[in-house]
Design a protein around this motif. Structure first.
Motif, mmCIF file in Angstrom:
data_model
loop_
_atom_site.group_PDB
_atom_site.id
_atom_site.type_symbol
_atom_site.label_atom_id
_atom_site.label_comp_id
_atom_site.label_asym_id
_atom_site.label_seq_id
_atom_site.Cartn_x
_atom_site.Cartn_y
_atom_site.Cartn_z
ATOM 1 N N GLU A 33 0.992 -1.127 0.068
ATOM 2 C CA GLU A 33 0.093 -0.039 -0.118
ATOM 3 C C GLU A 33 0.778 1.200 0.046
ATOM 4 O O GLU A 33 1.890 1.104 0.576
ATOM 5 N N LEU A 34 0.412 2.088 -0.822
ATOM 6 C CA LEU A 34 1.131 3.440 -0.555
ATOM 7 C C LEU A 34 1.054 4.301 0.547
ATOM 8 O O LEU A 34 0.124 4.398 1.238
ATOM 9 N N ARG A 35 2.241 4.723 0.656
ATOM 10 C CA ARG A 35 2.443 5.678 2.220
ATOM 11 C C ARG A 35 3.041 6.931 1.870
ATOM 12 O O ARG A 35 3.992 6.933 1.022
ATOM 13 N N ILE A 36 2.701 7.895 2.516
ATOM 14 C CA ILE A 36 3.316 9.305 2.193
ATOM 15 C C ILE A 36 4.155 9.884 3.435
ATOM 16 O O ILE A 36 3.595 9.547 4.407
ATOM 17 N N GLY A 37 5.283 10.153 3.053
ATOM 18 C CA GLY A 37 6.078 10.617 4.201
ATOM 19 C C GLY A 37 6.340 12.036 4.502
ATOM 20 O O GLY A 37 5.542 13.051 3.717
ATOM 21 N N SER A 38 6.995 12.683 5.390
ATOM 22 C CA SER A 38 6.940 14.180 5.702
ATOM 23 C C SER A 38 7.499 14.751 4.559
ATOM 24 O O SER A 38 7.055 16.116 4.259
ATOM 25 N N ALA A 39 8.649 14.232 3.983
ATOM 26 C CA ALA A 39 9.243 15.063 2.904
ATOM 27 C C ALA A 39 8.155 15.366 1.758
ATOM 28 O O ALA A 39 8.271 16.579 1.101
ATOM 29 N N GLN A 40 7.476 14.081 1.263
ATOM 30 C CA GLN A 40 6.579 14.223 0.248
ATOM 31 C C GLN A 40 5.250 15.393 0.721
ATOM 32 O O GLN A 40 4.835 15.972 -0.116
ATOM 33 N N ILE A 41 4.940 15.320 1.924
ATOM 34 C CA ILE A 41 3.888 16.201 2.474
ATOM 35 C C ILE A 41 4.240 17.437 2.427
ATOM 36 O O ILE A 41 3.638 18.580 1.910
ATOM 37 N N GLN A 42 5.443 18.012 2.756
ATOM 38 C CA GLN A 42 6.224 19.288 2.496
ATOM 39 C C GLN A 42 6.296 19.554 1.411
ATOM 40 O O GLN A 42 5.716 20.871 0.893
ATOM 41 N N LYS A 43 6.591 18.776 0.344
ATOM 42 C CA LYS A 43 6.831 19.202 -1.135
ATOM 43 C C LYS A 43 5.210 19.515 -1.628
ATOM 44 O O LYS A 43 5.000 20.537 -2.433
ATOM 45 N N MET A 44 4.337 18.685 -1.185
ATOM 46 C CA MET A 44 2.840 19.101 -1.774
ATOM 47 C C MET A 44 2.272 20.340 -1.205
ATOM 48 O O MET A 44 1.714 21.008 -1.961
ATOM 49 N N VAL A 108 -8.645 27.956 8.061
ATOM 50 C CA VAL A 108 -9.681 27.742 6.948
ATOM 51 C C VAL A 108 -10.368 26.714 6.956
ATOM 52 O O VAL A 108 -10.355 25.761 7.690
ATOM 53 N N SER A 109 -11.196 26.476 5.909
ATOM 54 C CA SER A 109 -11.997 25.482 5.940
ATOM 55 C C SER A 109 -11.378 24.142 5.274
ATOM 56 O O SER A 109 -10.452 24.460 4.630
ATOM 57 N N HIS A 110 -11.925 22.922 5.721
ATOM 58 C CA HIS A 110 -11.668 21.927 5.038
ATOM 59 C C HIS A 110 -11.425 21.884 3.484
ATOM 60 O O HIS A 110 -10.640 21.238 2.910
ATOM 61 N N ASP A 111 -12.594 22.322 3.180
ATOM 62 C CA ASP A 111 -12.939 22.259 1.730
ATOM 63 C C ASP A 111 -11.561 23.426 0.938
ATOM 64 O O ASP A 111 -11.467 22.890 -0.247
ATOM 65 N N GLU A 112 -11.221 24.345 1.488
ATOM 66 C CA GLU A 112 -10.567 25.219 0.697
ATOM 67 C C GLU A 112 -9.035 24.656 0.819
ATOM 68 O O GLU A 112 -8.459 24.732 -0.184
ATOM 69 N N VAL A 113 -8.690 23.867 1.834
ATOM 70 C CA VAL A 113 -7.447 23.303 1.646
ATOM 71 C C VAL A 113 -7.340 22.076 0.364
ATOM 72 O O VAL A 113 -6.652 21.792 -0.230
ATOM 73 N N LEU A 114 -8.713 21.390 0.369
ATOM 74 C CA LEU A 114 -8.766 20.204 -0.467
ATOM 75 C C LEU A 114 -8.818 20.966 -1.659
ATOM 76 O O LEU A 114 -8.432 20.266 -2.942
ATOM 77 N N GLY A 115 -9.551 22.173 -2.050
ATOM 78 C CA GLY A 115 -9.506 22.772 -3.306
ATOM 79 C C GLY A 115 -8.141 22.866 -3.808
ATOM 80 O O GLY A 115 -7.765 22.918 -4.805
ATOM 81 N N LYS A 116 -7.250 23.427 -2.866
ATOM 82 C CA LYS A 116 -5.896 23.895 -3.597
ATOM 83 C C LYS A 116 -5.165 22.689 -3.865
ATOM 84 O O LYS A 116 -4.331 22.612 -4.764
ATOM 85 N N ILE A 117 -5.487 21.468 -3.088
ATOM 86 C CA ILE A 117 -4.719 20.439 -3.194
ATOM 87 C C ILE A 117 -5.180 19.813 -4.471
ATOM 88 O O ILE A 117 -4.508 19.351 -5.456
ATOM 89 N N ASN A 118 -6.431 19.792 -4.934
ATOM 90 C CA ASN A 118 -7.044 19.459 -6.381
ATOM 91 C C ASN A 118 -6.616 20.193 -7.345
ATOM 92 O O ASN A 118 -6.559 19.693 -8.547
ATOM 93 N N GLN A 119 -6.321 21.486 -7.096
ATOM 94 C CA GLN A 119 -6.114 22.208 -8.213
ATOM 95 C C GLN A 119 -4.437 22.114 -8.700
ATOM 96 O O GLN A 119 -4.266 22.270 -9.979
ATOM 97 N N ASN A 120 -3.730 21.416 -7.795
ATOM 98 C CA ASN A 120 -2.383 21.270 -7.932
ATOM 99 C C ASN A 120 -2.351 19.894 -9.042
ATOM 100 O O ASN A 120 -3.175 18.898 -9.026
ATOM 101 N N GLU A 121 -1.020 20.162 -9.990
ATOM 102 C CA GLU A 121 -1.223 19.220 -11.191
ATOM 103 C C GLU A 121 -0.181 17.837 -10.729
ATOM 104 O O GLU A 121 -0.085 16.992 -11.666
ATOM 105 N N GLY A 122 0.539 18.064 -9.364
ATOM 106 C CA GLY A 122 1.307 16.968 -9.193
ATOM 107 C C GLY A 122 2.629 17.631 -8.682
ATOM 108 O O GLY A 122 2.734 18.841 -8.918
#
Length: 183
Positions: A33-44, A108-122
């Motif tokens: 299963e995929l797991r995300i670490g601190s460095a990848q979270i910082q980058k995101m 901020v709202s949960h949806d605002e954070v999710l919206g910014k993550i969803n707008q990101n292309e990778g």
């Protein structure tokens, strides 16, 4: 407003992209299963512009530590997410809890954070090491220019063979010490 399923699928896609970023095929095949670490979270968070002068990377590290602490100390309710002690990475369920914590910390709202993550292309590749002078590298790895034993150091595509391209190992298998013949 986007539907709930598209938001969660966008979060899942972002989680998949960033959890795979910077890992080799062997590392990815090693876990089921995929797991995300601190460095990848910082980058995101940097790529999504969620880190700024008010919400710094230090505060993000604190949020990561808090959520991991809650997930590893024990689940009070049945069915809640729980990680073994010493875990330093998140699965998708724990990552969703981290997103809730980030939204709370930023105010901020949960949806605002999710919206910014969803707008990101990778994951962006800015400031990534590149080949300084491609012509020189191509010339130095072109095996047609080499003669003798140097020619054996590279395969047909120009990739180095490593130790097997530099050394000739003798077959020293035998029934007594110092035996050098095979048959």
């Amino acid at each position: 407003m986007a539907s709930k399923s598209s938001v969660s699928s966008g979060l899942r896609q972002a989680f998949d992209k960033y959890s795979k970023f910077g890992k080799t095929h062997a590392q990815l095949a090693d876990h089921n299963e995929l797991r995300i670490g601190s460095a990848q979270i910082q980058k995101m968070m940097k790529d999504c512009s969620l880190i700024n002068s008010k919400y710094t990377s230090q505060l993000l590290d604190n949020d990561i530590a808090r959520v991991l602490g809650k997930l590893t100390t024990g689940a009070a309710e049945p069915g809640a997410v729980h990680y073994p002690k010493g875990t330093k990475t998140f699965d998708i369920k724990g990552f969703k809890l981290l997103i809730d914590r980030i939204a709370e910390s930023k105010g901020v709202s949960h949806d605002e954070v999710l919206g910014k993550i969803n707008q990101n292309e990778g994951p962006s590749l800015t400031n990534v090491t590149e080949i300084a002078n491609k012509e020189i590298t191509d010339r130095m790895t072109d095996t047609s220019q080499y003669t003798g034993s140097h020619k054996e150091r590279f395969d047909e595509e120009g990739h180095g063979k490593g130790k097997e391209g530099r050394t000739d190992d003798a077959d020293t298998t035998g029934y007594v010490q110092g035996f050098k013949g095979g048959n």
